[in-house]
Design a protein around this motif. Structure first.
Motif, mmCIF file in Angstrom:
data_model
loop_
_atom_site.group_PDB
_atom_site.id
_atom_site.type_symbol
_atom_site.label_atom_id
_atom_site.label_comp_id
_atom_site.label_asym_id
_atom_site.label_seq_id
_atom_site.Cartn_x
_atom_site.Cartn_y
_atom_site.Cartn_z
ATOM 1 N N PRO A 164 79.089 52.608 -9.357
ATOM 2 C CA PRO A 164 78.017 52.771 -10.398
ATOM 3 C C PRO A 164 78.336 52.427 -11.614
ATOM 4 C CG PRO A 164 78.848 54.820 -9.795
ATOM 5 C CD PRO A 164 79.738 53.994 -8.955
ATOM 6 N N GLU A 165 77.556 52.389 -12.561
ATOM 7 C CA GLU A 165 78.023 51.993 -13.985
ATOM 8 C C GLU A 165 77.854 53.578 -14.914
ATOM 9 O OE1 GLU A 165 75.273 49.321 -15.504
ATOM 10 O OE2 GLU A 165 75.884 47.561 -14.100
ATOM 11 N N ALA A 166 78.830 53.177 -16.031
ATOM 12 C CA ALA A 166 78.943 54.495 -17.044
ATOM 13 C C ALA A 166 77.543 54.675 -17.563
ATOM 14 C CB ALA A 166 79.698 54.058 -18.244
ATOM 15 N N GLY A 167 77.096 55.983 -17.344
ATOM 16 C CA GLY A 167 75.822 56.567 -17.966
ATOM 17 C C GLY A 167 74.893 56.940 -16.507
ATOM 18 N N GLU A 168 75.256 56.258 -15.674
ATOM 19 C CA GLU A 168 74.279 56.380 -14.468
ATOM 20 C C GLU A 168 74.277 57.860 -13.807
ATOM 21 O OE1 GLU A 168 73.780 54.306 -10.046
ATOM 22 O OE2 GLU A 168 74.813 53.242 -11.712
#
Length: 366
Positions: free
Chosen positions: A338-342
């Motif tokens: 996943p990506e940061a903030g997800e």
């Protein structure tokens, strides 16, 4: 070879500072025991007391069954390897290896035989004529080990011997020391602040904090059943996730309420369930190792979290997450990250949970 017995060993300095509080444990004949803890925990002081370089304030120290509190260091039949190599720069490798034997009065033939034996064991045979300045860090460390080895002591004491080496050399020297111990079968006491060194080298580990012994056990026993919050957080990389909240729910369906609408379902074993009864409605700390939590498919899961940072390290990745005010780290495969903030959902293994009292910090349950 010899046993080392510590009975309520204390070190109090003239200013009243207590460096070691009543340490009591035995090191078995032929055992490799590691003393580990953060800087200032008393591990090096304890080692120096065993060596005779620090006076013992109270308690009894025995080596090979003999009380040695008042025995001079040279008469304790121990050899010590320090963090600094402390090699004589004007002497060759062979002369450095044999110098202590010369002081002992051994004749030249005996000295040369022991030096050759140690050099062969440590793969220093081609370096015997070199001076320390012509050696790499790893080679100098092997010479320092060899200088202790030639004395054939009852006990080896090693005080953070690898801390001056780079990561690659530290790894290879750990293997070297473990191999040397297996071959010699000599009692070794090894001091380090590096929990990876402690876990990979020690047959048993003594965990120290503020001069006090926190727990003594095999590496995996410490990892699987830490006695308190300090041991739980110190051993393991990344460290254990610690979730704080209030214990609620009914017996058989206990829940740790972390924040409004965020709860951790607990399934403790019967003995721990019994021990947790008195914590109903009170604060509790629950621990989960990073490998005991996983990303749930499609964002569903037992625990909601937000990804704060992603750290891919090759064959695995670490997700730094926020969850109801708690910081978590989860160990995951390096693909499909996943990506940061997800926003993600987490699953976890309830049977792998650890429970701690937030005030005493002691483990709850067996």
């Amino acid at each position: 070879m010899a046993t080392v017995e510590l009975d309520q060993l204390r070190k109090v300095y003239a200013n009243g500072q207590v460096a070691v509080h009543g340490a009591s444990f035995d090191i078995r004949d032929g055992e490799l025991m590691v003393l580990v803890g953060p800087s200032g925990c008393g591990k090096s002081t304890l080692l120096r007391m065993i060596a005779g370089l620090e006076e013992i304030s109270d308690g009894t120290l025995k080596i090979g069954g003999r009380a040695v509190n008042d025995v001079a260091p040279k008469d304790r039949d121990i050899a010590m390897v320090f963090q600094s190599y402390a090699l004589y720069p004007h002497m060759s490798v062979a002369e450095n290896l044999g110098f202590a034997l010369k002081l002992q009065g051994l004749d030249r033939a005996q000295r040369e035989a022991r030096v050759r034996e140690a050099a062969k064991m440590l793969e220093l045979e081609t370096l015997l004529e070199r001076k320390p300045a012509q050696l790499s860090g790893g080679q100098r460390q092997r010479v320092a080990l060899g200088r202790a080895l030639v004395r054939q002591p009852q006990v080896f004491l090693l005080d953070e011997p690898l801390s001056n080496l780079d990561a690659k050399l530290r790894g290879s020297m750990r293997v070297e020391i473990a191999r040397l111990h297996r071959k010699l079968g000599t009692t070794m006491i090894y001091v380090t602040h590096d929990q990876v060194e402690a876990m990979t080298l020690g047959q048993r580990i003594v965990v120290l904090k503020d001069g006090q012994v926190q727990q003594i056990d095999t590496p995996m026993a410490l990892y699987e059943k830490p006695a308190n919050l300090f041991v739980a957080g110190f051993l393991g990389s990344p460290k254990m996730n610690l979730l704080r909240g209030e214990l609620g729910g009914e017996e058989g369906s206990l829940v740790l309420r972390i924040a409004d609408g965020v709860g951790l379902s607990l399934q403790p074993d019967p003995a721990t369930t019994q021990a947790l009864r008195s914590y109903r409605g009170k604060a509790l700390v629950v621990g989960l190792r990073p490998e005991d939590m996983q990303l749930a498919p499609n964002g569903t899961g037992k625990l909601p979290a937000i990804v704060e940072a992603v750290e891919p390290v090759g064959n695995e990745a670490f997700l730094n997450l926020g969850c109801g005010g708690c910081e978590l780290v989860v160990r995951v495969p390096p693909r499909g990250l996943p990506e940061a903030g997800e926003r993600v959902g987490l699953d976890y293994a309830p049977e792998r949970m650890h429970f701690f009292d937030p005030d005493s910090e002691a483990r709850i349950g067996p």
